[in-house]
Design an enzyme around this catalytic site. Structure first.
Site, PDB file in Angstrom:
ATOM      1  N   CYS A  45      92.668  50.570  49.238  1.00  0.00           N
ATOM      2  CA  CYS A  45      94.023  50.202  48.819  1.00  0.00           C
ATOM      3  C   CYS A  45      94.861  50.251  50.082  1.00  0.00           C
ATOM      4  CB  CYS A  45      94.560  51.169  47.764  1.00  0.00           C
ATOM      5  SG  CYS A  45      96.324  50.937  47.438  1.00  0.00           S
TER       6      CYS A  45
ATOM      7  N   CYS B  39      98.837  51.572  49.324  1.00  0.00           N
ATOM      8  CA  CYS B  39      99.050  53.005  49.056  1.00  0.00           C
ATOM      9  C   CYS B  39      97.685  53.652  49.081  1.00  0.00           C
ATOM     10  CB  CYS B  39      99.861  53.255  47.793  1.00  0.00           C
ATOM     11  SG  CYS B  39      99.393  52.346  46.314  1.00  0.00           S
ATOM     12  N   SER B  40      97.257  54.275  48.002  1.00  0.00           N
ATOM     13  CA  SER B  40      95.899  54.828  47.970  1.00  0.00           C
ATOM     14  C   SER B  40      95.367  54.792  46.552  1.00  0.00           C
ATOM     15  CB  SER B  40      95.880  56.265  48.510  1.00  0.00           C
ATOM     16  OG  SER B  40      96.272  56.291  49.863  1.00  0.00           O
ATOM     17  N   CYS B  41      95.558  53.644  45.863  1.00  0.00           N
ATOM     18  CA  CYS B  41      95.079  53.495  44.491  1.00  0.00           C
ATOM     19  C   CYS B  41      93.590  53.808  44.429  1.00  0.00           C
ATOM     20  CB  CYS B  41      95.321  52.070  43.999  1.00  0.00           C
ATOM     21  SG  CYS B  41      97.071  51.679  43.850  1.00  0.00           S
TER      22      CYS B  41
END
Lengths: 221, 200
Positions: free
Chosen positions: B105, B108-110
């Site tokens: 991701c 962000c950091s999905c």
């Protein structure tokens, strides 16, 4: 929107790859677990949503954003609580000072003003009555405009042409939900790009897929 | 919206900042300690890569389940009891000798919480987010995963609420192992696609 969060392809700005610890725990310190829980609860308490939470993280100043994951989660929790008038500016810093033995005056509790965007239900999957504008196999081009507000089209994929490989469930549009101006659910498409389209003739051979909201796309000419 | 201050007092540690925030919300009854504890405990003990490993091991040993998993990841994963935030719509991608998927991701950091828990440091690292969408083979090679030039590499950048789970290749020499034994072999990182599962 542009910002430090939009990292794809910008290796020159960052350091080397870290090593992988296969047994890394969820939290490395007690405060990280607390920050995780507080951020989720701050989102709830301030009447925000997932997209507003992501946008709050994007608004964390760059040095703090880069200081660590749960550091930016904490900062974004504060942003959401300030935005909704749950906390006054300076409240957290003053409380921190007093917790470590200081004696500073804490700001008065403000009048809350939570957002009031109507919700179409839990989660982010929705039904959209209109027929999808694109079908599997269609060539599509992404938009080139750069909003100053939240969006989910990475800068490396602006103005690029790819192929629709799947229709995903329709979803709440992050661009508007993040700013509490409406869910505006849209069809979402898996769009596959060739590495050479994204990075030029010398790129490694591979494909890259993004799941993109309908308004990000137009039929390729 | 609130103007965000450019600097935060560097002498306030994140731990102190969290404590301050917690006390402000607790004293007004806006949150409670029990909920905080439940959130922490859930992601420390109940929700983590051991869930995804069970999904993978079942798919390796049950062809019918594997078919369902690849056709409707959300339902097949929920059938094992795994669902919740960040897993609303799951897509499972099969790695084979010819095709290798890797997930990131960049914005962000999905990450698919119900099957893998909270993301590890390397997944959230700017270097990974920056590089894997531009030179995935080089990134994988640095982490010891050398792919033959003939292997098709597919990178998935999680830009919507769709979450991905990679179904890694079952390693050779595991034919006699039970589903439970197989689950113990499956690593978190193989289910994101940055490594392969090794023969024990």
């Amino acid at each position: 929107m542009d910002g430090v969060h939009d990292m794809g392809g910008k290796a020159e700005r960052f350091g080397p790859l870290p090593t992988i610890d296969p047994d890394e725990p969820a939290f490395h310190a007690e405060w990280e677990g607390k920050a995780f829980a507080l951020a989720l609860l701050a989102n709830r308490v301030s009447g925000a949503n997932l997209h507003a939470f992501r946008h709050a993280i994007e608004r964390v100043p760059e040095p703090e954003y880069l200081s660590g994951y749960y550091e930016r989660w904490l900062a974004s929790a504060e942003i959401l609580l300030l935005d909704s008038g749950i906390l006054a500016p300076g409240a957290v810093a003053a409380r921190a000072e007093n917790l470590r033995g200081g004696r500073v005056e804490e700001p008065a509790v403000p009048e809350p003003h939570k957002p009031t965007m109507p919700s179409g239900g839990g989660g982010n999957l929705r039904t959209v009555e209109a027929a999808p504008a694109f079908a599997v196999g269609d060539a599509v081009t992404t938009r080139t405009s750069v909003p100053s507000t939240h969006d989910r089209l990475p800068s490396y994929a602006r103005g690029k042409t790819g192929t629709v490989t799947a229709l995903r469930p329709a979803q709440v549009l992050p661009d508007t939900a993040a700013h509490f101006v409406g869910e505006n659910p849209q069809h979402v498409y898996a769009v596959e790009f060739d590495a050479h389209e994204l990075w030029g003739a010398d790129a490694e051979p591979f494909t890259l897929t993004l799941d993109l909201y309908e308004s990000y796309l137009e039929k390729a000419r | 919206m609130t103007e965000v201050e450019d600097t935060v007092d560097p002498t306030i540690s994140p731990a102190l900042r969290a404590e301050a925030l917690e006390s402000l919300l607790l004293e007004r009854g806006l949150i409670d300690t029990k909920t905080i504890e439940t959130f922490i405990r859930t992601y420390e003990t109940a929700v983590g890569p051991m869930n995804g490993a069970k999904v993978v091991a079942k798919a390796w040993t049950d062809p019918e389940y594997k078919e369902q998993l690849l056709a409707d990841g959300t339902a097949a994963i929920a059938a094992l009891g795994f669902k919740g935030p960040q897993g609303e719509h799951m897509v499972v991608l099969e790695n084979t000798p010819d095709v290798h998927h890797v997930v990131v991701c960049t914005l962000c950091s999905c990450y698919p919480w119900p099957v893998l828990g909270l993301p590890p440091s390397w997944y959230k690292d700017p270097a990974y987010r920056a590089r894997v969408v531009k030179e995935p083979r080089a990134v994988l090679a640095e982490w010891g995963t050398e792919l033959d030039p003939g292997v098709e590499v597919r990178v998935m950048d999680s830009s919507s609420e769709v979450r991905y789970l990679v179904l890694p290749e079952r390693p050779a020499g595991t034919e006699s192992m039970s589903e439970e034994e197989l689950a113990a072999l499956v690593t978190r990182d193989s289910m994101v696609g940055v490594t392969k599962v090794r023969t024990p």
